[in-house]
Design a protein around this motif. Structure first.
Motif, short mmCIF file in Angstrom:
data_model
loop_
_atom_site.label_atom_id
_atom_site.label_comp_id
_atom_site.label_asym_id
_atom_site.label_seq_id
_atom_site.Cartn_x
_atom_site.Cartn_y
_atom_site.Cartn_z
N ILE A 64 24.40 12.39 0.28
CA ILE A 64 23.55 12.12 -0.87
C ILE A 64 22.09 12.38 -0.49
N GLY A 65 21.44 13.26 -1.22
CA GLY A 65 20.02 13.52 -1.00
C GLY A 65 19.20 12.60 -1.89
N MET A 66 18.24 11.89 -1.31
CA MET A 66 17.48 10.85 -2.01
C MET A 66 15.98 11.13 -1.97
N LYS A 67 15.27 10.63 -3.02
CA LYS A 67 13.81 10.64 -3.05
C LYS A 67 13.32 9.22 -3.28
N HIS A 68 12.38 8.80 -2.46
CA HIS A 68 11.86 7.43 -2.53
C HIS A 68 11.09 7.20 -3.82
N LEU A 69 11.39 6.09 -4.49
CA LEU A 69 10.69 5.72 -5.71
C LEU A 69 9.76 4.53 -5.51
N GLU A 70 10.28 3.50 -4.86
CA GLU A 70 9.51 2.25 -4.74
C GLU A 70 10.14 1.38 -3.66
N TYR A 83 15.04 11.39 2.01
CA TYR A 83 15.99 10.91 3.01
C TYR A 83 17.40 11.20 2.52
N THR A 84 18.37 11.08 3.41
CA THR A 84 19.76 11.31 3.03
C THR A 84 20.60 10.07 3.33
N ILE A 85 21.60 9.86 2.51
CA ILE A 85 22.59 8.80 2.75
C ILE A 85 23.93 9.49 2.98
N ASN A 86 24.56 9.18 4.10
CA ASN A 86 25.79 9.87 4.51
C ASN A 86 26.88 8.86 4.82
N HIS A 87 28.02 8.95 4.11
CA HIS A 87 29.12 8.04 4.36
C HIS A 87 29.63 8.22 5.81
N VAL A 88 29.94 7.12 6.45
CA VAL A 88 30.55 7.15 7.78
C VAL A 88 32.06 7.20 7.60
N SER A 89 32.72 8.11 8.31
CA SER A 89 34.18 8.18 8.27
C SER A 89 34.74 7.79 9.63
N GLU A 90 36.04 7.63 9.68
CA GLU A 90 36.71 7.12 10.88
C GLU A 90 36.50 8.00 12.10
N SER A 91 36.24 9.29 11.89
CA SER A 91 36.15 10.23 13.01
C SER A 91 34.91 10.05 13.87
N PHE A 92 33.88 9.38 13.34
CA PHE A 92 32.66 9.23 14.15
C PHE A 92 32.06 7.83 14.05
N ILE A 93 32.92 6.81 13.96
CA ILE A 93 32.44 5.43 13.88
C ILE A 93 31.56 5.06 15.08
N GLU A 94 32.05 5.35 16.28
CA GLU A 94 31.33 4.90 17.48
C GLU A 94 29.95 5.55 17.57
N LYS A 95 29.89 6.86 17.34
CA LYS A 95 28.60 7.55 17.38
C LYS A 95 27.65 6.97 16.33
N ALA A 96 28.18 6.70 15.12
CA ALA A 96 27.37 6.14 14.05
C ALA A 96 26.82 4.77 14.45
#
Length: 209
Positions: free
Chosen positions: A135-141, A83-96
């Motif tokens: 951030i690219g993530m791999k599930h551990l537990e 899975y990926t974790i992506n910071h939200v920035s001001e330019s797309f708050i509403e869509k997020a």
């Protein structure tokens, strides 16, 4: 206002929900992207991502109880591990924010909310293209919590971030990337760096008066 447990529990449901969700202060706003084995893509907003450790690099987030209404995000993570974790920035708050809607599994929030996705370096899960920190993530537990939620732990497999937002010490300037935080369930705040202090050693503590 001063409330004791019996008073808190007797509050009107929505009022209590909003109050308790906001008392922890500003939380990070992140979009978590996943893709199922069948190719269905999903992205959803979370405000519970936390740092667990730097060596090895690990992050975690809290997933709501899955028994009654399984979430696409968690199902995809269990299927693929990635899975990926992506910071939200001001330019797309509403869509997020609107990615929290409950859509059919076959419908992608990327498409519905017009959030552009991208795949980087062969990583299985999609990133949010406009996110300044990816951030690219791999599930551990996954650890069950007393309230039925899950504490989902993953290892950091990939980082994509702007060179100019990192100082010589490796610190990320969230103000530079217009990062945002969440209070409660639906209030968003801009982030401003107020100061920076050194690593604390007892002999260096100032003589406060």
């Amino acid at each position: 206002m001063q409330l004791h447990k019996i008073q808190i529990e007797s509050l009107e449901r929505k009022y209590k929900l909003n109050l308790i969700n906001s008392i922890s202060g500003i939380k990070p706003a992140n979009l978590i992207g996943t893709k199922s084995l069948a190719g269905n893509e999903n992205v959803a907003i979370f405000s519970s991502v936390v740092h667990l450790g730097s060596s090895p690099a690990q992050l975690a987030f809290i997933m709501r109880p899955q028994s009654e209404f399984p979430r696409d995000t968690y199902s995809n993570i269990l299927e693929t591990e990635f899975y990926t974790i992506n910071h939200v920035s001001e330019s797309f708050i509403e869509k997020a924010h609107y990615t929290s809607a409950k859509l059919e599994r076959s419908e992608s929030e990327f498409d519905r909310m017009k959030l552009e996705k991208e795949f980087i370096g062969g990583f299985h899960a999609p990133f949010v293209k406009d996110s300044p920190v990816k951030i690219g993530m791999k599930h551990l537990e996954s650890i069950p919590l007393p309230n039925g939620c899950l504490f989902v732990i993953g290892s950091v497999e990939m980082l994509v971030l702007p060179d100019e937002a990192i100082n010589e010490l490796g610190q990320l300037d969230l103000q530079h990337s217009s990062g945002v935080g969440i209070s409660g369930l639906n209030s968003y705040y801009g982030l401003t760096r107020l100061n920076s202090f050194p690593y604390v050693r007892e002999e260096e503590i100032p003589n406060y008066k």
